[in-house]
Design a protein around this motif. Structure first.
Motif, short mmCIF file in Angstrom:
data_model
loop_
_atom_site.label_atom_id
_atom_site.label_comp_id
_atom_site.label_asym_id
_atom_site.label_seq_id
_atom_site.Cartn_x
_atom_site.Cartn_y
_atom_site.Cartn_z
N MET A 176 0.84 -1.19 0.00
CA MET A 176 0.00 0.00 0.00
C MET A 176 0.88 1.24 0.00
N ASN A 177 0.49 2.22 -0.80
CA ASN A 177 1.31 3.41 -0.99
C ASN A 177 0.51 4.65 -0.65
N ASN A 178 1.02 5.46 0.29
CA ASN A 178 0.32 6.69 0.66
C ASN A 178 0.14 7.62 -0.53
N ASN A 179 1.03 7.52 -1.52
CA ASN A 179 0.94 8.39 -2.69
C ASN A 179 -0.25 8.06 -3.58
N ASN A 180 -0.89 6.91 -3.33
CA ASN A 180 -2.08 6.55 -4.10
C ASN A 180 -3.33 7.26 -3.61
N ILE A 181 -3.25 7.94 -2.47
CA ILE A 181 -4.43 8.56 -1.86
C ILE A 181 -4.45 10.05 -2.14
N SER A 182 -5.57 10.53 -2.67
CA SER A 182 -5.77 11.97 -2.90
C SER A 182 -6.99 12.44 -2.13
N PHE A 183 -6.90 13.64 -1.59
CA PHE A 183 -8.02 14.27 -0.89
C PHE A 183 -8.45 15.47 -1.74
N ILE A 184 -9.68 15.39 -2.25
CA ILE A 184 -10.15 16.36 -3.24
C ILE A 184 -11.18 17.30 -2.62
N LEU A 185 -10.89 18.59 -2.67
CA LEU A 185 -11.80 19.61 -2.13
C LEU A 185 -12.54 20.27 -3.29
N HIS A 186 -13.84 20.06 -3.35
CA HIS A 186 -14.64 20.63 -4.44
C HIS A 186 -15.24 21.96 -4.01
N LYS A 187 -14.78 23.02 -4.62
CA LYS A 187 -15.24 24.39 -4.36
C LYS A 187 -15.17 24.78 -2.89
N ILE A 195 -7.69 8.94 -11.42
CA ILE A 195 -8.04 8.23 -10.18
C ILE A 195 -8.90 7.01 -10.52
N ASP A 196 -8.61 5.89 -9.86
CA ASP A 196 -9.33 4.65 -10.14
C ASP A 196 -10.66 4.56 -9.40
N ILE A 197 -10.65 4.94 -8.13
CA ILE A 197 -11.85 4.83 -7.29
C ILE A 197 -12.10 6.17 -6.60
N VAL A 198 -13.29 6.71 -6.81
CA VAL A 198 -13.68 7.97 -6.16
C VAL A 198 -14.69 7.67 -5.06
N ILE A 199 -14.40 8.15 -3.85
CA ILE A 199 -15.29 7.96 -2.71
C ILE A 199 -15.76 9.34 -2.27
N LYS A 224 -12.05 -0.99 4.74
CA LYS A 224 -11.09 -2.10 4.74
C LYS A 224 -11.28 -3.01 3.54
N LYS A 225 -12.41 -2.88 2.84
CA LYS A 225 -12.67 -3.69 1.65
C LYS A 225 -12.15 -3.02 0.37
N ILE A 226 -11.70 -1.79 0.49
CA ILE A 226 -11.21 -1.05 -0.67
C ILE A 226 -9.79 -1.49 -1.02
N ASP A 227 -9.51 -1.62 -2.29
CA ASP A 227 -8.17 -2.00 -2.75
C ASP A 227 -7.29 -0.75 -2.80
N PHE A 228 -6.51 -0.53 -1.75
CA PHE A 228 -5.69 0.66 -1.66
C PHE A 228 -4.41 0.58 -2.50
N LYS A 229 -4.29 -0.50 -3.28
CA LYS A 229 -3.20 -0.54 -4.26
C LYS A 229 -3.56 0.33 -5.46
N LYS A 230 -4.85 0.62 -5.60
CA LYS A 230 -5.31 1.48 -6.68
C LYS A 230 -5.24 2.94 -6.25
N LYS A 231 -5.44 3.83 -7.20
CA LYS A 231 -5.44 5.26 -6.90
C LYS A 231 -6.82 5.65 -6.39
N ILE A 232 -6.86 6.11 -5.14
CA ILE A 232 -8.12 6.41 -4.47
C ILE A 232 -8.25 7.92 -4.27
N GLY A 233 -9.42 8.45 -4.54
CA GLY A 233 -9.69 9.86 -4.29
C GLY A 233 -10.88 10.04 -3.37
N PHE A 234 -10.67 10.73 -2.25
CA PHE A 234 -11.77 11.05 -1.34
C PHE A 234 -12.26 12.46 -1.69
N LEU A 235 -13.53 12.56 -2.06
CA LEU A 235 -14.10 13.80 -2.56
C LEU A 235 -14.94 14.48 -1.49
N PHE A 236 -14.62 15.75 -1.22
CA PHE A 236 -15.33 16.53 -0.20
C PHE A 236 -16.00 17.73 -0.86
#
Length: 237
Positions: free
Chosen positions: A1-12, A75-79, A99-111
């Motif tokens: 698992m790579n921390n660089n795969n995680i993005s935190f996205i702030l919408h407006k 990004i592979d998976i947007v949450i 815990k069911k998410i595949d964090f080997k993929k590029k994940i984006g958390f959208l706020f």
């Protein structure tokens, strides 16, 4: 698992202080990628940098986009985070489900923005919606507080041994960019046959189309096949 795969996205985002505090939240748990979409304040500015305290590097390397589609193209998976249940055909998950998410993929958390959160149209770009459990009579959370809760949860999960996924290594999941390209081709052909009628329903119909395609775990091969189908249908006319 790579921390660089995680993005935190702030919408407006609307407040400089919240943007700075979000940068701190990310760095607290050793994440590095913060993405902004149409921030209301000038970005960056002195107030953002001051509020970020020791996380100025996060601010300086953050990317700023003018629309959501561009921001999630790699990004592979947007949450998408949401304080309320959406009556949409989107998978709803809670913090334990992460815990069911595949964090080997590029994940984006959208706020969403502080005032209005995320619209149903913006939610339609997501694979999942995530709700943080709170007092049902007072669900409102500060933007940076929401982010720090999720960042802590993800950081703790990433310390667990990698889960072995049975999916064949030969199968490569389609990127958001590939899905967007396929979907744009589909929409182009539908526009040419005047499919979206009446016109005032077009935005809602597009939202439903995105819900269909973005929630599917398509491979890159499947995406190419569908793109070929849509292209062929256009030629037949």
């Amino acid at each position: 698992m790579n921390n660089n795969n995680i993005s935190f996205i702030l919408h407006k985002p609307q407040l400089s202080e919240n943007i700075g505090a979000c940068a701190r939240a990310i760095k607290n748990f050793n994440f590095k990628k913060m993405v902004l979409i149409n921030p209301k304040p000038i970005f960056p500015n002195d107030k953002i940098l001051a509020t970020s305290v020791g996380a100025k590097d996060i601010i300086k390397q953050s990317k700023n986009y003018d629309n959501l589609e561009k921001a999630i193209s790699k990004i592979d998976i947007v949450i998408a985070t949401s304080a309320r249940f959406r009556n949409k055909n989107v998978k709803h998950i809670n913090l334990d489900d992460l815990k069911k998410i595949d964090f080997k993929k590029k994940i984006g958390f959208l706020f969403g923005s502080e005032a209005s959160g995320l619209s149903n149209d913006e939610i339609s770009y997501a694979n999942y919606t995530l709700q943080i459990p709170t007092n049902p009579n007072f669900k409102s959370l500060n933007l940076s507080h929401s982010m720090i809760i999720i960042a802590q949860q993800v950081a703790s999960l990433m310390k667990i041994k990698n889960v072995q996924f049975k999916k064949s290594k030969k199968i490569k999941s389609a990127s958001k960019k590939e899905i967007q390209s396929m979907l744009n081709l589909c929409i182009k052909n539908l526009d040419e046959i005047n499919f979206f009628r009446p016109k005032e329903k077009r935005p809602k119909m597009l939202e439903n189309l995105r819900n269909i395609f973005y929630k599917m775990d398509l491979s890159d091969k499947e995406t190419r096949i569908l793109s070929g189908v849509f292209a062929s249908l256009g030629k037949k006319r």
